[in-house]
Design a protein around this motif. Structure first.
Motif, PDB file in Angstrom:
ATOM      1  N   UNK A 269       0.833  -1.197   0.000  1.00 57.34           N
ATOM      2  CA  UNK A 269       0.000   0.000   0.000  1.00 57.34           C
ATOM      3  C   UNK A 269       0.868   1.248   0.000  1.00 57.34           C
ATOM      4  N   UNK A 270       0.363   2.277  -0.646  1.00 56.14           N
ATOM      5  CA  UNK A 270       0.936   3.610  -0.512  1.00 56.14           C
ATOM      6  C   UNK A 270       0.149   4.315   0.582  1.00 56.14           C
ATOM      7  N   UNK A 271       0.846   4.861   1.560  1.00 55.23           N
ATOM      8  CA  UNK A 271       0.178   5.630   2.604  1.00 55.23           C
ATOM      9  C   UNK A 271       0.027   7.046   2.046  1.00 55.23           C
ATOM     10  N   UNK A 272      -1.203   7.395   1.661  1.00 56.16           N
ATOM     11  CA  UNK A 272      -1.477   8.678   1.023  1.00 56.16           C
ATOM     12  C   UNK A 272      -1.503   9.803   2.053  1.00 56.16           C
ATOM     13  N   UNK A 273      -2.104   9.527   3.196  1.00 56.47           N
ATOM     14  CA  UNK A 273      -2.191  10.538   4.246  1.00 56.47           C
ATOM     15  C   UNK A 273      -2.524   9.848   5.562  1.00 56.47           C
ATOM     16  N   UNK A 274      -2.187  10.505   6.648  1.00 55.64           N
ATOM     17  CA  UNK A 274      -2.548  10.033   7.987  1.00 55.64           C
ATOM     18  C   UNK A 274      -3.183  11.211   8.712  1.00 55.64           C
ATOM     19  N   UNK A 275      -4.399  11.007   9.185  1.00 54.50           N
ATOM     20  CA  UNK A 275      -5.106  12.016   9.965  1.00 54.50           C
ATOM     21  C   UNK A 275      -5.252  11.483  11.375  1.00 54.50           C
ATOM     22  N   UNK A 276      -4.719  12.190  12.354  1.00 56.78           N
ATOM     23  CA  UNK A 276      -4.724  11.733  13.740  1.00 56.78           C
ATOM     24  C   UNK A 276      -5.503  12.728  14.589  1.00 56.78           C
ATOM     25  N   UNK A 277      -6.327  12.207  15.480  1.00 56.15           N
ATOM     26  CA  UNK A 277      -7.069  13.078  16.375  1.00 56.15           C
ATOM     27  C   UNK A 277      -7.592  12.320  17.575  1.00 56.15           C
ATOM     28  N   UNK A 278      -8.282  13.050  18.427  1.00 53.05           N
ATOM     29  CA  UNK A 278      -8.965  12.441  19.559  1.00 53.05           C
ATOM     30  C   UNK A 278     -10.430  12.828  19.465  1.00 53.05           C
ATOM     31  N   UNK A 279     -11.284  11.866  19.743  1.00 57.74           N
ATOM     32  CA  UNK A 279     -12.718  12.096  19.619  1.00 57.74           C
ATOM     33  C   UNK A 279     -13.187  13.172  20.593  1.00 57.74           C
ATOM     34  N   UNK A 280     -13.917  14.139  20.074  1.00 53.26           N
ATOM     35  CA  UNK A 280     -14.502  15.215  20.877  1.00 53.26           C
ATOM     36  C   UNK A 280     -13.480  15.956  21.735  1.00 53.26           C
ATOM     37  N   UNK A 281     -12.292  16.173  21.208  1.00 53.20           N
ATOM     38  CA  UNK A 281     -11.253  16.877  21.957  1.00 53.20           C
ATOM     39  C   UNK A 281     -11.674  18.268  22.392  1.00 53.20           C
ATOM     40  N   UNK A 282     -12.418  18.955  21.552  1.00 54.17           N
ATOM     41  CA  UNK A 282     -12.886  20.296  21.906  1.00 54.17           C
ATOM     42  C   UNK A 282     -13.777  20.265  23.142  1.00 54.17           C
TER      43      UNK A 282
END
Length: 121
Positions: free
Chosen positions: A94-107
């Motif tokens: 696979x080519x890793x096109x993008x990685x989006x990292x976050x935490x649920x409901x961080x705000x």
């Protein structure tokens, strides 16, 4: 620290695109490779991670799949990515096109408010 005060899991959305080597395999060969070459390395080198896999090739030309990983903390996430990079998954299958990292409901945690984007009907 109580369970309420613990850090939320880290969620990573790996936007990936299949490579010719992966597509040249039969579906049974792909499942075997995923289990023996990729998941076995993840299981051997990490703890506290979970995943879900979404097919998107029939809706997107940019990515063929989205692999969602949830890690208990940033260290578990780092170990996961290190483990994946040491397998044929990364840049061979696979080519890793993008990685989006976050935490649920961080705000919501930051501002001590109820999550507004969570809906159950």
């Amino acid at each position: 620290m109580s369970a309420v005060d613990t850090a939320p899991p880290v969620t990573a959305f790996l936007l990936i695109k299949t490579m010719p080597e992966w597509l040249a395999m039969t579906p049974h060969e792909r499942v075997h490779a995923l289990d023996t070459e990729i998941m076995s390395a993840v299981k051997a080198k990490t703890t506290g991670v979970r995943s879900r896999f979404y097919d998107t090739e029939f809706y997107s030309a940019r990515v063929t799949d989205v692999w969602v990983w949830e890690a208990d903390d940033h260290n578990a996430y780092q170990l996961l990515i290190d483990a994946l990079r040491e397998t044929p998954f990364w840049d061979r299958y696979f080519e890793v096109v993008d990685i989006l990292v976050g935490t649920e409901n961080g705000y919501a945690r930051t501002y001590d408010v109820a999550p507004v984007a969570t809906v159950s009907t």
